[in-house]
Design a protein around this motif. Structure first.
Motif, PDB file in Angstrom:
ATOM      1  N   PRO A  57      10.619   0.963  -9.725  1.00 22.50           N
ATOM      2  CA  PRO A  57      10.102  -0.404  -9.859  1.00 22.50           C
ATOM      3  C   PRO A  57      10.174  -1.197  -8.553  1.00 22.50           C
ATOM      4  N   ASP A  58      11.142  -0.909  -7.690  1.00 17.99           N
ATOM      5  CA  ASP A  58      11.358  -1.755  -6.520  1.00 17.99           C
ATOM      6  C   ASP A  58      12.217  -1.000  -5.504  1.00 17.99           C
ATOM      7  N   HIS A  59      11.660  -0.776  -4.346  1.00 14.88           N
ATOM      8  CA  HIS A  59      12.424  -0.089  -3.293  1.00 14.88           C
ATOM      9  C   HIS A  59      12.007  -0.639  -1.934  1.00 14.88           C
ATOM     10  N   SER A  60      12.725  -0.194  -0.918  1.00  5.25           N
ATOM     11  CA  SER A  60      12.384  -0.568   0.459  1.00  5.25           C
ATOM     12  C   SER A  60      12.978   0.499   1.366  1.00  5.25           C
ATOM     13  N   VAL A  61      12.695   0.389   2.637  1.00 10.20           N
ATOM     14  CA  VAL A  61      13.302   1.323   3.580  1.00 10.20           C
ATOM     15  C   VAL A  61      13.701   0.554   4.836  1.00 10.20           C
ATOM     16  N   VAL A  62      14.917   0.813   5.278  1.00  8.79           N
ATOM     17  CA  VAL A  62      15.518   0.108   6.406  1.00  8.79           C
ATOM     18  C   VAL A  62      16.205   1.134   7.304  1.00  8.79           C
ATOM     19  N   GLY A  77      14.844  -0.428  15.229  1.00  4.12           N
ATOM     20  CA  GLY A  77      14.830  -0.162  13.800  1.00  4.12           C
ATOM     21  C   GLY A  77      13.558  -0.629  13.119  1.00  4.12           C
ATOM     22  N   PHE A  78      13.650  -0.717  11.792  1.00  2.00           N
ATOM     23  CA  PHE A  78      12.487  -1.149  11.007  1.00  2.00           C
ATOM     24  C   PHE A  78      12.935  -1.589   9.627  1.00  2.00           C
ATOM     25  N   PHE A  79      12.085  -2.388   8.991  1.00  2.00           N
ATOM     26  CA  PHE A  79      12.283  -2.803   7.599  1.00  2.00           C
ATOM     27  C   PHE A  79      10.906  -2.904   6.954  1.00  2.00           C
ATOM     28  N   SER A  80      10.742  -2.240   5.823  1.00  2.00           N
ATOM     29  CA  SER A  80       9.419  -2.189   5.162  1.00  2.00           C
ATOM     30  C   SER A  80       9.136  -3.408   4.313  1.00  2.00           C
ATOM     31  N   THR A  91      -0.316   0.326  -1.015  1.00  2.00           N
ATOM     32  CA  THR A  91      -0.042   0.282   0.411  1.00  2.00           C
ATOM     33  C   THR A  91       1.216   1.094   0.723  1.00  2.00           C
ATOM     34  N   VAL A  92       1.270   1.525   1.948  1.00  2.00           N
ATOM     35  CA  VAL A  92       2.407   2.327   2.407  1.00  2.00           C
ATOM     36  C   VAL A  92       2.992   1.657   3.638  1.00  2.00           C
ATOM     37  N   PHE A  93       4.171   2.089   4.020  1.00  2.00           N
ATOM     38  CA  PHE A  93       4.784   1.616   5.259  1.00  2.00           C
ATOM     39  C   PHE A  93       4.742   2.783   6.239  1.00  2.00           C
ATOM     40  N   THR A  94       4.075   2.577   7.358  1.00  2.62           N
ATOM     41  CA  THR A  94       3.877   3.674   8.314  1.00  2.62           C
ATOM     42  C   THR A  94       4.666   3.452   9.597  1.00  2.62           C
ATOM     43  N   LEU A  95       5.467   4.444   9.919  1.00  3.53           N
ATOM     44  CA  LEU A  95       6.255   4.444  11.148  1.00  3.53           C
ATOM     45  C   LEU A  95       5.614   5.377  12.148  1.00  3.53           C
ATOM     46  N   THR A  96       5.659   5.024  13.411  1.00  3.83           N
ATOM     47  CA  THR A  96       5.322   5.975  14.464  1.00  3.83           C
ATOM     48  C   THR A  96       6.627   6.442  15.092  1.00  3.83           C
ATOM     49  N   VAL A 150       9.957  -8.158   7.747  1.00  2.00           N
ATOM     50  CA  VAL A 150       9.360  -6.834   7.892  1.00  2.00           C
ATOM     51  C   VAL A 150       9.079  -6.597   9.377  1.00  2.00           C
ATOM     52  N   PHE A 151       9.462  -5.441   9.878  1.00  2.00           N
ATOM     53  CA  PHE A 151       9.147  -5.137  11.279  1.00  2.00           C
ATOM     54  C   PHE A 151       9.291  -3.636  11.530  1.00  2.00           C
ATOM     55  N   GLY A 152       8.795  -3.207  12.691  1.00  2.00           N
ATOM     56  CA  GLY A 152       9.027  -1.835  13.131  1.00  2.00           C
ATOM     57  C   GLY A 152       8.055  -0.802  12.589  1.00  2.00           C
ATOM     58  N   GLY A 153       7.114  -1.234  11.766  1.00  2.00           N
ATOM     59  CA  GLY A 153       6.128  -0.314  11.201  1.00  2.00           C
ATOM     60  C   GLY A 153       4.955  -1.131  10.677  1.00  2.00           C
ATOM     61  N   VAL A 154       4.045  -0.474  10.025  1.00  2.00           N
ATOM     62  CA  VAL A 154       2.828  -1.143   9.563  1.00  2.00           C
ATOM     63  C   VAL A 154       2.687  -0.994   8.053  1.00  2.00           C
ATOM     64  N   VAL A 155       2.499  -2.119   7.357  1.00  2.00           N
ATOM     65  CA  VAL A 155       2.189  -2.071   5.931  1.00  2.00           C
ATOM     66  C   VAL A 155       0.674  -2.000   5.812  1.00  2.00           C
ATOM     67  N   GLY A 156       0.167  -0.952   5.208  1.00  2.00           N
ATOM     68  CA  GLY A 156      -1.286  -0.816   5.097  1.00  2.00           C
ATOM     69  C   GLY A 156      -1.678   0.342   4.219  1.00  2.00           C
TER      70      GLY A 156
END
Ligand SMILES: *[C@@H]1O[C@H](CO)[C@@H](O)[C@H](O)[C@H]1NC(C)=O
Ligand SMILES: *[C@@H]1O[C@H](CO)[C@@H](O)[C@H](O)[C@H]1NC(C)=O
Ligand SMILES: [Cu+2]
Length: 216
Positions: A57-62, A77-80, A91-96, A150-156
């Motif tokens: 139901p609800d998650h994130s990645v840090v 770092g990053f936070f989705s 949508t997904v959170f994409t890291l490079t 949110v930072f360090g990646g792209v929500v899209g």
């Protein structure tokens, strides 16, 4: 002689080929099977992208440091953001991934990190810093915190297209701020990326085979 040559050449050349490609897209499923990331341990080449796909139901990645499993890493770092959803999020959170340094991460929803919802990208190939010990430390962590934004990646959109049959627009992301950059994602699918890797390896093998044959 031929076997030695081709084997030596193969092992010395393959990492080079992978390092040069660096355009693969990998998927990590977040919460599809309870409080876990799948795969929880993933090795990728510098330049590759990693997409986090969120399930209800609800998650994130840090990103964390190895030493502090349920806290944001102190620099970089990053936070989705939190993905509250009733089905796989659209949508997904994409890291490079820029290098081969280990990236330890956790879910920022209260209690999930302690319950074992942690993972690593590019785990160390040797030494004490294993996913198991990270998970054990997470189980003992007093609390969970997340960055303010949110930072360090792209929500899209996912680049891997829509393999699932869900087409409704009800999934919502409650990311607390917009990502620092938006991108038109490439049309490369995960499968195509994998195929490209494979094709590269096969091509390298054939070249090396030809080369060793000529040397005989
Ligand atoms: C990779 O480098 C880019 C550009 O500097 C940066 O925005 C991104 O956060 C880096 N990726 C990771 C996982 O640190
Ligand atoms: C994401 O996908 C939606 C529909 O699938 C589309 O309308 C939208 O333009 C896409 N966004 C980007 C940035 O590609
Ligand atoms: Cu979670």
């Amino acid at each position: 002689m031929m076997n030695f040559l081709s084997t030596a050449l193969l092992f010395s050349s393959l990492p080079l080929i992978h390092a040069q490609s660096g355009n693969g897209v990998h998927t990590i499923d977040v919460g599809e099977d309870g409080l876990s990331f799948n795969p929880a341990s993933l090795t990728v080449a510098p330049g590759d992208k990693v997409e986090f796909h969120f399930y209800p139901p609800d998650h994130s990645v840090v990103q964390a440091s190895f030493a502090n499993p349920c806290q944001p890493i102190s620099s970089g770092g990053f936070f989705s953001g939190f993905f509250k959803t009733t089905e796989e999020s659209k949508t997904v959170f994409t890291l490079t991934v820029n290098n081969t340094d280990p990236i330890w991460y956790y879910c920022g929803v209260q209690g999930h990190c302690q319950a074992g919802m942690v993972g690593v990208i590019n785990p160390p190939s040797s030494g004490q810093d294993t996913l198991d010990s990270f998970k054990s430390a997470a189980a003992k962590a007093k609390d969970t915190t997340v960055p303010a934004n949110v930072f360090g990646g792209v929500v899209g959109n996912a680049s891997s297209g829509n393999t699932s049959s869900t087409t409704t627009g009800t999934a919502t992301s409650t990311a607390t701020s917009s990502p620092s950059k938006t991108s038109a994602t490439t049309a490369t699918t995960t499968n195509a990326a994998n195929t490209m890797h494979t094709a590269g390896d096969v091509g390298a093998l054939m070249l090396l085979g030809l080369f060793s044959w000529l040397m005989m």
